[in-house]
Design a protein around this motif. Structure first.
Motif, mmCIF file in Angstrom:
data_model
loop_
_atom_site.group_PDB
_atom_site.id
_atom_site.type_symbol
_atom_site.label_atom_id
_atom_site.label_comp_id
_atom_site.label_asym_id
_atom_site.label_seq_id
_atom_site.Cartn_x
_atom_site.Cartn_y
_atom_site.Cartn_z
ATOM 1 N N ARG A 192 0.835 -1.203 0.000
ATOM 2 C CA ARG A 192 0.000 0.000 0.000
ATOM 3 C C ARG A 192 0.871 1.256 0.000
ATOM 4 N NH1 ARG A 192 -4.767 2.682 3.454
ATOM 5 N NH2 ARG A 192 -3.203 3.018 5.064
ATOM 6 N N PHE A 193 1.932 1.196 0.762
ATOM 7 C CA PHE A 193 2.854 2.333 0.811
ATOM 8 C C PHE A 193 3.457 2.592 -0.573
ATOM 9 C CE2 PHE A 193 7.114 4.051 1.157
ATOM 10 C CZ PHE A 193 6.946 5.122 2.016
ATOM 11 N N TYR A 194 3.974 1.534 -1.180
ATOM 12 C CA TYR A 194 4.642 1.724 -2.471
ATOM 13 C C TYR A 194 3.659 2.180 -3.556
ATOM 14 C CZ TYR A 194 8.800 -0.456 -0.478
ATOM 15 O OH TYR A 194 9.892 -0.739 0.297
ATOM 16 N N VAL A 195 2.489 1.553 -3.616
ATOM 17 C CA VAL A 195 1.569 1.952 -4.695
ATOM 18 C C VAL A 195 1.036 3.366 -4.460
ATOM 19 C CG1 VAL A 195 0.912 -0.408 -5.385
ATOM 20 C CG2 VAL A 195 -0.518 0.823 -3.748
ATOM 21 N N ALA A 196 0.898 3.749 -3.188
ATOM 22 C CA ALA A 196 0.419 5.108 -2.900
ATOM 23 C C ALA A 196 1.433 6.130 -3.424
ATOM 24 C CB ALA A 196 0.210 5.286 -1.397
ATOM 25 N N GLU A 197 2.717 5.874 -3.201
ATOM 26 C CA GLU A 197 3.728 6.825 -3.692
ATOM 27 C C GLU A 197 3.780 6.816 -5.222
ATOM 28 O OE1 GLU A 197 6.549 7.539 0.116
ATOM 29 O OE2 GLU A 197 7.508 6.505 -1.538
ATOM 30 N N THR A 348 -1.885 -0.624 -15.834
ATOM 31 C CA THR A 348 -0.583 -1.099 -15.336
ATOM 32 C C THR A 348 -0.483 -0.922 -13.818
ATOM 33 O OG1 THR A 348 0.446 1.026 -15.846
ATOM 34 C CG2 THR A 348 0.703 -0.695 -17.486
ATOM 35 N N PHE A 349 -1.162 0.096 -13.320
ATOM 36 C CA PHE A 349 -1.173 0.309 -11.865
ATOM 37 C C PHE A 349 -1.851 -0.884 -11.169
ATOM 38 C CE2 PHE A 349 -2.918 2.430 -7.988
ATOM 39 C CZ PHE A 349 -1.709 2.859 -7.441
ATOM 40 N N GLY A 350 -2.898 -1.402 -11.788
ATOM 41 C CA GLY A 350 -3.599 -2.576 -11.242
ATOM 42 C C GLY A 350 -2.718 -3.819 -11.295
ATOM 43 N N ILE A 351 -2.021 -4.021 -12.417
ATOM 44 C CA ILE A 351 -1.118 -5.179 -12.547
ATOM 45 C C ILE A 351 0.008 -5.056 -11.513
ATOM 46 C CG2 ILE A 351 0.462 -6.431 -14.089
ATOM 47 C CD1 ILE A 351 -2.131 -6.628 -15.423
ATOM 48 N N PHE A 352 0.483 -3.844 -11.365
ATOM 49 C CA PHE A 352 1.585 -3.572 -10.432
ATOM 50 C C PHE A 352 1.171 -3.930 -8.991
ATOM 51 C CE2 PHE A 352 3.623 -0.111 -7.796
ATOM 52 C CZ PHE A 352 4.922 -0.582 -7.867
ATOM 53 N N LEU A 353 0.004 -3.481 -8.580
ATOM 54 C CA LEU A 353 -0.472 -3.788 -7.222
ATOM 55 C C LEU A 353 -0.646 -5.292 -7.057
ATOM 56 C CD1 LEU A 353 -1.541 -3.064 -4.425
ATOM 57 C CD2 LEU A 353 -3.767 -2.510 -5.448
ATOM 58 N N TYR A 354 -1.210 -5.927 -8.073
ATOM 59 C CA TYR A 354 -1.400 -7.386 -8.053
ATOM 60 C C TYR A 354 -0.050 -8.087 -7.860
ATOM 61 C CZ TYR A 354 -3.415 -11.902 -9.616
ATOM 62 O OH TYR A 354 -3.845 -13.207 -9.703
ATOM 63 N N ALA A 434 6.055 9.807 6.013
ATOM 64 C CA ALA A 434 5.708 8.554 6.703
ATOM 65 C C ALA A 434 6.900 7.599 6.663
ATOM 66 C CB ALA A 434 4.504 7.915 6.021
ATOM 67 N N SER A 435 6.929 6.684 7.630
ATOM 68 C CA SER A 435 8.032 5.719 7.664
ATOM 69 C C SER A 435 7.835 4.668 6.576
ATOM 70 C CB SER A 435 8.078 5.012 9.016
ATOM 71 O OG SER A 435 8.108 5.961 10.026
ATOM 72 N N PRO A 436 8.822 4.471 5.733
ATOM 73 C CA PRO A 436 8.710 3.439 4.683
ATOM 74 C C PRO A 436 8.709 2.052 5.303
ATOM 75 C CG PRO A 436 10.566 4.914 4.287
ATOM 76 C CD PRO A 436 10.101 5.177 5.670
ATOM 77 N N PRO A 437 8.207 1.057 4.588
ATOM 78 C CA PRO A 437 8.094 -0.292 5.154
ATOM 79 C C PRO A 437 9.419 -0.895 5.586
ATOM 80 C CG PRO A 437 7.111 -0.181 2.949
ATOM 81 C CD PRO A 437 7.694 1.152 3.226
ATOM 82 N N GLU A 438 10.413 -0.700 4.783
ATOM 83 C CA GLU A 438 11.672 -1.369 5.094
ATOM 84 C C GLU A 438 12.789 -0.576 4.444
ATOM 85 O OE1 GLU A 438 13.871 -5.521 3.863
ATOM 86 O OE2 GLU A 438 11.724 -5.324 3.611
ATOM 87 N N LEU A 439 13.825 -0.346 5.191
ATOM 88 C CA LEU A 439 14.956 0.364 4.587
ATOM 89 C C LEU A 439 15.915 -0.653 3.992
ATOM 90 C CD1 LEU A 439 15.773 3.213 7.146
ATOM 91 C CD2 LEU A 439 14.894 3.445 4.831
ATOM 92 N N PRO A 440 16.084 -0.631 2.675
ATOM 93 C CA PRO A 440 17.033 -1.581 2.089
ATOM 94 C C PRO A 440 18.452 -1.215 2.476
ATOM 95 C CG PRO A 440 16.179 -0.097 0.427
ATOM 96 C CD PRO A 440 15.526 0.293 1.712
ATOM 97 N N GLU A 441 19.319 -2.217 2.477
ATOM 98 C CA GLU A 441 20.724 -1.941 2.800
ATOM 99 C C GLU A 441 21.320 -1.063 1.725
ATOM 100 O OE1 GLU A 441 23.296 -5.287 3.522
ATOM 101 O OE2 GLU A 441 21.810 -6.086 4.914
ATOM 102 N N PRO A 442 21.896 0.068 2.130
ATOM 103 C CA PRO A 442 22.438 0.943 1.083
ATOM 104 C C PRO A 442 23.674 0.353 0.447
ATOM 105 C CG PRO A 442 22.914 1.841 3.264
ATOM 106 C CD PRO A 442 22.119 0.575 3.470
ATOM 107 N N TYR A 443 23.866 0.688 -0.800
ATOM 108 C CA TYR A 443 25.064 0.247 -1.512
ATOM 109 C C TYR A 443 26.253 1.006 -0.947
ATOM 110 C CZ TYR A 443 28.371 -0.350 -5.242
ATOM 111 O OH TYR A 443 29.500 -0.631 -5.954
#
Ligand SMILES: Nc1ncnc2c1ncn2[C@@H]1O[C@H](COP(=O)(O)OP(=O)(O)OP(=O)(O)O)[C@@H](O)[C@H]1O
Length: 475
Positions: A192-197, A348-354, A434-443
């Motif tokens: 939900r966070f990602y698709v909202a952004e 495509t937004f629908g496919i993306f959420l799916y 807002a706080s993102p779901p998960e912070l990926p390890e930075p390169y």
């Protein structure tokens, strides 16, 4: 993984920096490109001096970002040298290849600022008739100014190479991030966070009259802070748009989009029927969105959102007949060649959420032809697992309507989709805080830089006495 319909060219190649002792440019850098991939249809070995042939370097300006140290560093280099070229960057790592160019992680010389530089060979682009795509991308990047879209710091041309200097996203893309999830799909809250952004980014693009046309997890990059950045605009379509402000009527707030609706009976056996589940759509765990602890009544964000005027900027008149996109993401009207407009972005937004929720796309077949046939002929089905909320499935169902005119978003654009109950309780204005779901390890730029320089040194030592060229391969 490249799922694009356009000619699948592996653009893998090596960039070598040549220091020619005999060059009239002394120790000034030149850039050579040569193919190192058997499936690469492109091969050239052109030596270019950027100082000689710099045919225009543009440093973009974003007044509200004037405090960004990266702008200042770029401007400083520009002023000091009178131009900006590839020689002002240390290329540290190849980030990936696309249809029209190769993207490198680079550091502005004398600074610790990383950038992503897309390098495109103009001769190759001309030969493969891809120049319009490169122009489109540059044109679009030049006008973007949004937190979920890339910042283009500068672009310059060195004789045969067009370079775009962009903001670097260290978190990888959502395709890779999804693969790293325990069951290869995102938890609904994260999705939900990602698709909202992404929705906000698409809304902004539509306001500018840009139909994106290439939404897929691979094109959604994750920033260092965990927020997203939509990339890749070479397949986008530009058209005119007429933004309208819709006032809530005196009789009440703007109507939310109706739910597609489940069957009344819980005993329905229609496999396409969506039944409500007891699962709640959870809101973000953000401090900003969590329930206030005071005794004051909790503000009803959903009601508030619906009572505010809505800016509708949907380029509904846009039309194109191009067959562009990625098989699994292609809208039915594109496949049928009926002409398409901005509604393709809502498909495509629908496919993306799916895909984020289920870990796969809904119409994928064993081959590309079967996939395309499925998009046209097959009904939308939802797997029984993972368990996904009724609201999420209802939103997908509204978006994956095969007739574009009946698709959610086709009338009032993003404003319509933002009001879907899947997003209830979401504070759109503050989502970037807002706080993102998960912070990926930075390169780790430092490690990469050390490794690249070490490698470069070996090449320097090796080649110095051989033919008068000091050559080092960076990749
Ligand atoms: N700003 C960036 N920060 C970090 N990585 C990036 C950035 N831009 C692109 N990349 C990486 O470089 C790769 C190549 O990007 P590019 O946009 O050239 O190709 P693409 O996404 O395959 O699309 P296309 O074929 O349409 O050009 C991407 O897959 C992405 O992983």
């Amino acid at each position: 993984m490249n799922r694009k319909v356009n000619d699948l060219v592996n653009y893998g190649k090596t960039i070598s920096v040549l220091h020619s002792k005999n060059s009239k440019y002394g120790d000034k850098g030149e850039f050579t490109q040569s193919s190192n991939s058997s499936i690469c249809e492109y091969s050239t070995s052109t030596s270019i001096s950027e100082e000689r042939n710099l045919s225009g370097c543009i440093v973009i300006n974003r007044p509200h970002m004037s405090k960004d140290m990266r702008w200042q560093a770029i401007n400083h280099t520009m002023k000091q040298n009178g131009f900006l070229g590839l020689r002002h960057f240390n290329l540290l790592k190849k980030l990936g290849c696309g249809d029209i160019g190769t993207v490198y992680l680079a550091e502005l010389v004398g600074t610790n600022y990383p950038f992503a530089i897309k390098v495109m060979d103009n001769e190759f682009l001309e030969r493969r008739q891809k120049m319009p795509r490169a122009h489109m991308e540059r044109e679009i990047l030049s006008i973007l100014d949004h937190p979920f879209l890339p910042t283009l710091y500068a672009h310059f041309v060195s004789e045969n190479l067009s370079c775009l200097v962009m903001e670097y996203c260290p978190g990888g893309d959502l395709h890779v991030l999804r693969q790293k999830q325990p069951a290869r799909y995102f938890h609904e809250q994260a999705a939900r966070f990602y698709v909202a952004e992404v929705l906000l980014a698409l809304e902004y693009l539509h306001m500018l009259g840009i139909v994106y046309r290439d939404l897929k997890p691979e094109n959604i990059l994750v920033r260092e802070d965990g927020h997203i950045m939509v990339t890749d605009f070479d397949l986008s379509l530009r058209c005119s748009v007429n933004p309208t402000l819709l006032q809530p009527s005196s009789s009440g707030p703007l109507e939310p989009p109706r739910m597609s609706g489940p069957c009344a009976g819980s005993s329905c056996i229609d496999p396409f029927c969506i039944k409500p589940t007891c699962q709640q759509v959870s809101c973000f765990k953000s401090r900003l969105l969590s329930a206030p602890k005071s005794r004051k009544a909790k503000p009803d964000l959903t009601a508030l959102n619906r009572s505010l005027p809505q800016l509708v900027a949907e380029p509904t008149e846009a039309r194109s007949n191009s067959f562009v996109g990625t098989h699994e993401y292609l809208a039915p009207e594109i496949i049928k060649g009926e002409g398409h407009g901005s509604a393709v972005d809502w498909w495509t937004f629908g496919i993306f959420l799916y895909e984020l929720l289920y870990g796969r796309t809904p119409f994928k077949g064993p081959g590309n032809d079967e996939t395309l046939a499925n998009v046209i002929l097959e009904n939308l089905r939802f797997p029984e697992t993972p368990l996904v909320s009724f609201q999420a499935r209802d939103l997908i169902k509204g978006l994956l309507v095969k007739e574009p005119e009946n698709r959610l978003g086709s009338q009032r654009g993003a404003a319509e989709i933002k009001q879907h109950p899947f997003f209830d309780g979401l504070n759109w204005a503050l989502i970037r805080c807002a706080s993102p779901p998960e912070l990926p390890e930075p390169y780790d730029v430092t490690v990469s830089k050390a490794a690249s320089l070490e490698k470069a040194k070996k090449y320097l030592d090796y080649n110095e006495s051989s033919d008068g060229h000091l050559e080092f391969e960076l990749f």
